[in-house]
Design an enzyme around this catalytic site. Structure first.
Site, PDB file in Angstrom:
ATOM      1  N   ASP A   1     -10.614  -5.233   6.178  1.00  0.00           N
ATOM      2  CA  ASP A   1      -9.477  -5.227   5.268  1.00  0.00           C
ATOM      3  C   ASP A   1      -8.924  -3.793   5.311  1.00  0.00           C
ATOM      4  O   ASP A   1      -9.638  -2.858   5.695  1.00  0.00           O
ATOM      5  CB  ASP A   1      -9.949  -5.614   3.868  1.00  0.00           C
ATOM      6  CG  ASP A   1      -8.832  -5.568   2.845  1.00  0.00           C
ATOM      7  OD1 ASP A   1      -7.718  -6.035   3.149  1.00  0.00           O
ATOM      8  OD2 ASP A   1      -9.072  -5.056   1.737  1.00  0.00           O
ATOM      9  N   ARG A   2      -7.667  -3.604   4.926  1.00  0.00           N
ATOM     10  CA  ARG A   2      -7.131  -2.245   4.975  1.00  0.00           C
ATOM     11  C   ARG A   2      -7.300  -1.528   3.637  1.00  0.00           C
ATOM     12  O   ARG A   2      -8.181  -0.693   3.484  1.00  0.00           O
ATOM     13  CB  ARG A   2      -5.659  -2.248   5.411  1.00  0.00           C
ATOM     14  CG  ARG A   2      -5.218  -0.846   5.866  1.00  0.00           C
ATOM     15  CD  ARG A   2      -3.751  -0.700   5.994  1.00  0.00           C
ATOM     16  NE  ARG A   2      -3.160  -0.533   4.677  1.00  0.00           N
ATOM     17  CZ  ARG A   2      -1.911  -0.135   4.473  1.00  0.00           C
ATOM     18  NH1 ARG A   2      -1.108   0.099   5.490  1.00  0.00           N
ATOM     19  NH2 ARG A   2      -1.434  -0.001   3.254  1.00  0.00           N
ATOM     20  N   ASP A   3      -6.483  -1.865   2.653  1.00  0.00           N
ATOM     21  CA  ASP A   3      -6.495  -1.140   1.382  1.00  0.00           C
ATOM     22  C   ASP A   3      -7.817  -1.364   0.658  1.00  0.00           C
ATOM     23  O   ASP A   3      -8.183  -2.488   0.340  1.00  0.00           O
ATOM     24  CB  ASP A   3      -5.319  -1.579   0.504  1.00  0.00           C
ATOM     25  CG  ASP A   3      -3.976  -1.282   1.164  1.00  0.00           C
ATOM     26  OD1 ASP A   3      -3.829  -0.191   1.737  1.00  0.00           O
ATOM     27  OD2 ASP A   3      -3.084  -2.148   1.104  1.00  0.00           O
TER      28      ASP A   3
ATOM     29  N   ASP B   1      -7.393   2.590  -1.919  1.00  0.00           N
ATOM     30  CA  ASP B   1      -6.324   1.744  -2.450  1.00  0.00           C
ATOM     31  C   ASP B   1      -5.654   2.454  -3.624  1.00  0.00           C
ATOM     32  O   ASP B   1      -6.138   2.409  -4.743  1.00  0.00           O
ATOM     33  CB  ASP B   1      -6.893   0.387  -2.877  1.00  0.00           C
ATOM     34  CG  ASP B   1      -5.807  -0.604  -3.222  1.00  0.00           C
ATOM     35  OD1 ASP B   1      -4.619  -0.207  -3.271  1.00  0.00           O
ATOM     36  OD2 ASP B   1      -6.139  -1.775  -3.455  1.00  0.00           O
TER      37      ASP B   1
ATOM     38  N   GLY C   1      -2.679   1.565  -4.453  1.00  0.00           N
ATOM     39  CA  GLY C   1      -1.687   0.592  -4.883  1.00  0.00           C
ATOM     40  C   GLY C   1      -0.459   0.621  -3.995  1.00  0.00           C
ATOM     41  O   GLY C   1       0.285   1.594  -4.013  1.00  0.00           O
ATOM     42  N   TYR C   2      -0.294  -0.410  -3.194  1.00  0.00           N
ATOM     43  CA  TYR C   2       0.883  -0.564  -2.329  1.00  0.00           C
ATOM     44  C   TYR C   2       1.129   0.682  -1.475  1.00  0.00           C
ATOM     45  O   TYR C   2       2.178   1.312  -1.552  1.00  0.00           O
ATOM     46  CB  TYR C   2       2.122  -0.925  -3.149  1.00  0.00           C
ATOM     47  CG  TYR C   2       1.913  -2.160  -3.991  1.00  0.00           C
ATOM     48  CD1 TYR C   2       1.821  -3.410  -3.394  1.00  0.00           C
ATOM     49  CD2 TYR C   2       1.771  -2.072  -5.375  1.00  0.00           C
ATOM     50  CE1 TYR C   2       1.608  -4.549  -4.159  1.00  0.00           C
ATOM     51  CE2 TYR C   2       1.559  -3.205  -6.145  1.00  0.00           C
ATOM     52  CZ  TYR C   2       1.474  -4.444  -5.533  1.00  0.00           C
ATOM     53  OH  TYR C   2       1.262  -5.564  -6.275  1.00  0.00           O
TER      54      TYR C   2
ATOM     55  N   ASN D   1      -3.462  -8.326   3.715  1.00  0.00           N
ATOM     56  CA  ASN D   1      -2.315  -8.803   2.938  1.00  0.00           C
ATOM     57  C   ASN D   1      -1.455  -7.584   2.629  1.00  0.00           C
ATOM     58  O   ASN D   1      -1.984  -6.524   2.280  1.00  0.00           O
ATOM     59  CB  ASN D   1      -2.759  -9.419   1.609  1.00  0.00           C
ATOM     60  CG  ASN D   1      -3.352 -10.799   1.751  1.00  0.00           C
ATOM     61  OD1 ASN D   1      -3.199 -11.475   2.758  1.00  0.00           O
ATOM     62  ND2 ASN D   1      -4.042 -11.240   0.704  1.00  0.00           N
ATOM     63  N   GLN D   2      -0.157  -7.731   2.751  1.00  0.00           N
ATOM     64  CA  GLN D   2       0.745  -6.619   2.437  1.00  0.00           C
ATOM     65  C   GLN D   2       1.912  -7.119   1.594  1.00  0.00           C
ATOM     66  O   GLN D   2       3.071  -7.140   2.028  1.00  0.00           O
ATOM     67  CB  GLN D   2       1.224  -5.943   3.726  1.00  0.00           C
ATOM     68  CG  GLN D   2       0.162  -5.120   4.410  1.00  0.00           C
ATOM     69  CD  GLN D   2      -0.277  -3.937   3.564  1.00  0.00           C
ATOM     70  OE1 GLN D   2       0.534  -3.239   2.971  1.00  0.00           O
ATOM     71  NE2 GLN D   2      -1.594  -3.704   3.519  1.00  0.00           N
TER      72      GLN D   2
ATOM     73  N   ARG E   1      -1.887 -15.609   4.351  1.00  0.00           N
ATOM     74  CA  ARG E   1      -2.234 -14.810   3.172  1.00  0.00           C
ATOM     75  C   ARG E   1      -3.640 -15.147   2.699  1.00  0.00           C
ATOM     76  O   ARG E   1      -3.947 -16.274   2.362  1.00  0.00           O
ATOM     77  CB  ARG E   1      -1.221 -15.049   2.051  1.00  0.00           C
ATOM     78  CG  ARG E   1      -1.498 -14.192   0.846  1.00  0.00           C
ATOM     79  CD  ARG E   1      -0.342 -14.191  -0.141  1.00  0.00           C
ATOM     80  NE  ARG E   1      -0.710 -13.366  -1.269  1.00  0.00           N
ATOM     81  CZ  ARG E   1      -0.744 -12.044  -1.276  1.00  0.00           C
ATOM     82  NH1 ARG E   1      -0.380 -11.382  -0.204  1.00  0.00           N
ATOM     83  NH2 ARG E   1      -1.143 -11.367  -2.327  1.00  0.00           N
TER      84      ARG E   1
END
EC number: 3.1.3.-
Length: 178
Positions: free
Chosen positions: A9-11, A17, A19-20, A52-53, A108
């Site tokens: 996973d990325r964030d 993370d 946030g965005y 998920n982005q 997603r």
């Protein structure tokens, strides 16, 4: 013969993370992620990012900005001697503010679409692969895709429902990459 993979996973796993995260100035690599990825690569794992982005759908950053950031991120891994075989992202969200991104998507998470596509494109044996995520949705997607080992990165050390193990930091996954 298909390859084993370390799916990240990325964030919250590759980067902290905040946030965005859609720009380099907010992108801070998680301690130990390069060492884990290098070990996995040395042991014959292909490495892919599955993320998920919804920040794209919500209008916080554009998909082209995400792709540019992903290119930079992959370059940072290359600088540490690690090849990222692919970055798979889902920009869609049912509550999107940006037209064209407002929909449900099989890609997603907790749906397995991104993982299954990564397996198809990268010739992966998901049953012999490892997914490292920080959310229950990561574990649900990995289980639905048939990923053999699902590691939840959690400060609390509490197990996630679909996780096969829980780790407090990336380095804790090292013995499971045999």
């Amino acid at each position: 013969m298909p390859y084993r993979a370390l799916l990240l996973d990325r964030d919250g796993v590759v980067n902290i993370d905040h946030g965005y995260v859609g720009a380099r100035d907010r992108f801070t690599f998680v301690d130990g992620i390069f060492d884990l990825a290098r070990l996995a690569a040395d042991r014959g794992f292909r490495i892919a990012v599955i993320t998920n982005q919804s920040g794209i759908a919500r209008g916080y950053f554009t998909e082209s900005a995400f792709l540019e950031l992903s290119g930079w991120m992959c370059g940072e891994f290359r600088g540490h001697g690690i090849d990222i075989a692919g970055v798979f992202h889902c920009p869609y969200h049912p509550d999107a503010r940006v037209p064209g991104y407002a929909r449900d998507s099989f890609w997603r998470k907790p749906n397995p679409g991104m993982i299954l596509e990564a397996a198809r494109r990268l010739d992966l044996d998901l049953g012999r692969s490892v997914f490292l995520g920080d959310q229950p949705t990561d574990m649900e997607a990995a289980r639905a895709a048939g990923v053999g080992r699902r590691a939840l990165l959690s400060d609390s050390g509490e197990a996630g429902g679909a996780a096969t193990l829980t780790v407090k930091r990336p380095a804790d996954l090292r013995p499971h990459l045999l």
